[in-house]
Design an enzyme around this catalytic site. Structure first.
Site, PDB file in Angstrom:
ATOM      1  N   SER A 143     -32.756 -23.116 -55.926  1.00 40.50           N
ATOM      2  CA  SER A 143     -33.321 -23.269 -54.571  1.00 40.50           C
ATOM      3  C   SER A 143     -32.578 -22.365 -53.599  1.00 40.50           C
ATOM      4  CB  SER A 143     -33.161 -24.717 -54.110  1.00 40.50           C
ATOM      5  OG  SER A 143     -33.508 -24.843 -52.750  1.00 40.50           O
ATOM      6  N   TYR A 156     -27.345 -31.560 -52.558  1.00 44.95           N
ATOM      7  CA  TYR A 156     -28.385 -30.855 -53.323  1.00 44.95           C
ATOM      8  C   TYR A 156     -28.034 -29.363 -53.410  1.00 44.95           C
ATOM      9  CZ  TYR A 156     -33.178 -29.043 -54.193  1.00 44.95           C
ATOM     10  OH  TYR A 156     -34.297 -28.401 -54.693  1.00 44.95           O
TER      11      TYR A 156
HETATM   12  N1  LIG Z   1     -40.394 -28.650 -53.342  1.00 37.64           N
HETATM   13  C1  LIG Z   1     -39.519 -27.828 -52.793  1.00 37.64           C
HETATM   14  O1  LIG Z   1     -39.514 -27.583 -51.560  1.00 37.64           O
HETATM   15  C2  LIG Z   1     -38.506 -27.126 -53.663  1.00 37.64           C
HETATM   16  C3  LIG Z   1     -37.772 -26.054 -53.100  1.00 37.64           C
HETATM   17  C4  LIG Z   1     -36.827 -25.400 -53.874  1.00 37.64           C
HETATM   18  C5  LIG Z   1     -36.630 -25.794 -55.182  1.00 37.64           C
HETATM   19  N2  LIG Z   1     -37.343 -26.841 -55.706  1.00 37.64           N
HETATM   20  C6  LIG Z   1     -37.072 -27.219 -57.091  1.00 37.64           C
HETATM   21  O2  LIG Z   1     -38.266 -27.077 -57.834  1.00 37.64           O
HETATM   22  C7  LIG Z   1     -38.192 -27.915 -58.983  1.00 37.64           C
HETATM   23  C8  LIG Z   1     -39.506 -28.656 -59.136  1.00 37.64           C
HETATM   24  O3  LIG Z   1     -39.673 -29.559 -58.055  1.00 37.64           O
HETATM   25  P1  LIG Z   1     -41.083 -29.836 -57.362  1.00 37.64           P
HETATM   26  O4  LIG Z   1     -40.989 -29.318 -55.984  1.00 37.64           O
HETATM   27  O5  LIG Z   1     -42.168 -29.370 -58.251  1.00 37.64           O
HETATM   28  O6  LIG Z   1     -41.082 -31.411 -57.202  1.00 37.64           O
HETATM   29  P2  LIG Z   1     -41.724 -32.567 -58.062  1.00 37.64           P
HETATM   30  O7  LIG Z   1     -43.171 -32.344 -58.256  1.00 37.64           O
HETATM   31  O8  LIG Z   1     -41.277 -33.828 -57.395  1.00 37.64           O
HETATM   32  O9  LIG Z   1     -41.017 -32.406 -59.477  1.00 37.64           O
HETATM   33  C9  LIG Z   1     -39.736 -32.865 -59.775  1.00 37.64           C
HETATM   34  C10 LIG Z   1     -39.743 -33.120 -61.253  1.00 37.64           C
HETATM   35  O10 LIG Z   1     -38.432 -33.458 -61.709  1.00 37.64           O
HETATM   36  C11 LIG Z   1     -38.599 -34.500 -62.642  1.00 37.64           C
HETATM   37  N3  LIG Z   1     -37.367 -35.251 -62.831  1.00 37.64           N
HETATM   38  C12 LIG Z   1     -36.560 -35.783 -61.902  1.00 37.64           C
HETATM   39  N4  LIG Z   1     -35.540 -36.427 -62.493  1.00 37.64           N
HETATM   40  C13 LIG Z   1     -35.718 -36.290 -63.828  1.00 37.64           C
HETATM   41  C14 LIG Z   1     -35.018 -36.747 -64.966  1.00 37.64           C
HETATM   42  N5  LIG Z   1     -33.900 -37.469 -64.868  1.00 37.64           N
HETATM   43  N6  LIG Z   1     -35.493 -36.404 -66.199  1.00 37.64           N
HETATM   44  C15 LIG Z   1     -36.616 -35.671 -66.328  1.00 37.64           C
HETATM   45  N7  LIG Z   1     -37.339 -35.226 -65.277  1.00 37.64           N
HETATM   46  C16 LIG Z   1     -36.895 -35.546 -64.052  1.00 37.64           C
HETATM   47  C17 LIG Z   1     -39.709 -35.359 -62.043  1.00 37.64           C
HETATM   48  O11 LIG Z   1     -40.213 -36.255 -63.006  1.00 37.64           O
HETATM   49  P3  LIG Z   1     -41.188 -37.467 -62.598  1.00 37.64           P
HETATM   50  O12 LIG Z   1     -42.542 -36.840 -62.480  1.00 37.64           O
HETATM   51  O13 LIG Z   1     -41.067 -38.401 -63.743  1.00 37.64           O
HETATM   52  O14 LIG Z   1     -40.660 -38.016 -61.307  1.00 37.64           O
HETATM   53  C18 LIG Z   1     -40.678 -34.275 -61.632  1.00 37.64           C
HETATM   54  O15 LIG Z   1     -41.444 -33.857 -62.726  1.00 37.64           O
HETATM   55  C19 LIG Z   1     -36.975 -28.808 -58.791  1.00 37.64           C
HETATM   56  O16 LIG Z   1     -35.895 -28.270 -59.539  1.00 37.64           O
HETATM   57  C20 LIG Z   1     -36.681 -28.666 -57.311  1.00 37.64           C
HETATM   58  O17 LIG Z   1     -35.324 -28.910 -57.013  1.00 37.64           O
HETATM   59  C21 LIG Z   1     -38.286 -27.504 -54.978  1.00 37.64           C
END
Ligand SMILES: NC(=O)c1ccc[n+]([C@@H]2O[C@H](COP(=O)([O-])OP(=O)(O)OC[C@H]3O[C@@H](n4cnc5c(N)ncnc54)[C@H](OP(=O)(O)O)[C@@H]3O)[C@@H](O)[C@H]2O)c1
Length: 250
Positions: A143, A156
């Protein structure tokens, strides 16, 4: 990676909104996919969608990444099911409430465990596999929050920044084995993770980010900011002098 053969792709945290979009791009190219996530029903629904979109094969394996002893078993299962891997994408993540982390050590430890430690252990297992194979790509969603600590989300940010540093070293190590290590740095993305965050014009859609990740992997990039404008923006944030930066409410 051979250009014309279907990609064999492992996605960890495959129920993520961003990862689902990357998986869709691979499915449309006829890829063979192995998805892991902690929720079997959600995984099945993502897998069904990818089959309709053209994936040659979609397999699933339940993995809560926090359960570190199970990581090797699930990765080995993906390798044997697909008869090898071309790409591994690590996408899982949690966005902890910063104020809760400041009050309770347990919150901080849990956030670091999932976002940092569990990612590092996955990378350690995957790195040895890809190094021995002498080709492929390991991609990780970190991120822009890892670029500089800010009061609003530094737990984070510390986890993501730590992963980024690890990836730098890993990229340096695996270059000799012709393995690409891709650091993916999205800015704000409109996903379930940011459901509670007030939206602003800098938010990108998961589709845009997921498709850009697919392109970056296929182009064998090292580090990408998504969308692109975060690179100059974070360059400015990084060079602000500390005596000024510490006075800002960021
Ligand atoms: N959204 C943003 O603004 C943003 C910005 C920068 C980086 N990111 C990064 O992008 C990546 C994807 O996030 P997203 O935005 O697509 O959000 P998201 O849709 O909420 O996805 C997060 C995922 O992580 C999984 N997860 C969390 N804890 C876990 C565990 N203990 N074991 C296995 N899976 C687990 C969740 O599983 P469940 O479906 O079971 O909850 C979900 O599939 C993450 O690494 C996040 O930090 C996001």
């Amino acid at each position: 990676m051979p250009a014309n053969e279907p990609r064999r792709v492992l996605i960890i945290g495959a129920t993520s909104a961003i990862a689902t979009e990357t998986a869709r791009a691979y499915a449309e190219g006829g890829a063979r996919l192995f998805l892991t996530g902690r929720d079997a029903a959600k995984l099945d629904s993502v897998a069904a969608d990818l089959r309709v979109r053209g994936a040659a094969e979609v397999h699933t394996g339940v993995l809560d990444v926090a359960q570190i002893p199970y990581q090797t078993t699930v990765i080995n299962s993906a390798i044997s099911t697909l008869a090898g891997l071309d790409v591994a994408l690590i996408a899982h993540g949690t966005l902890p409430v910063q104020s809760a982390c400041e009050k309770q050590v347990e919150e901080t430890v849990e956030a670091l465990h999932v976002n940092f430690t569990a990612t590092i252990t996955l990378l350690t297992i995957l790195a040895n596999y890809f190094e021995a194979q002498h080709r492929g790509c390991i991609a990780v969603i970190t991120s822009v929050a890892g670029d500089r600590g800010r009061q609003s989300n530094y737990v984070y940010g510390a986890a993501k920044g730590g992963v980024e540093r690890f990836l730098q070293g890993l990229r340096n190590r695996l270059h000799a084995s012709r393995v690409t290590v891709l650091t993916i740095k999205p800015g704000f993305v409109d996903t379930p993770m940011t459901a509670a965050v007030k939206k602003n014009p800098l938010f990108a859609s998961p589709r845009r980010v997921g498709r850009s990740i697919h392109r970056a992997i296929e182009r064998r990039r090292d580090v990408v900011y998504i969308p692109w404008f975060w690179r100059p923006l974070m360059m400015v944030i990084r060079v602000l002098p500390e005596p000024l930066f510490k006075r800002l409410h960021l």
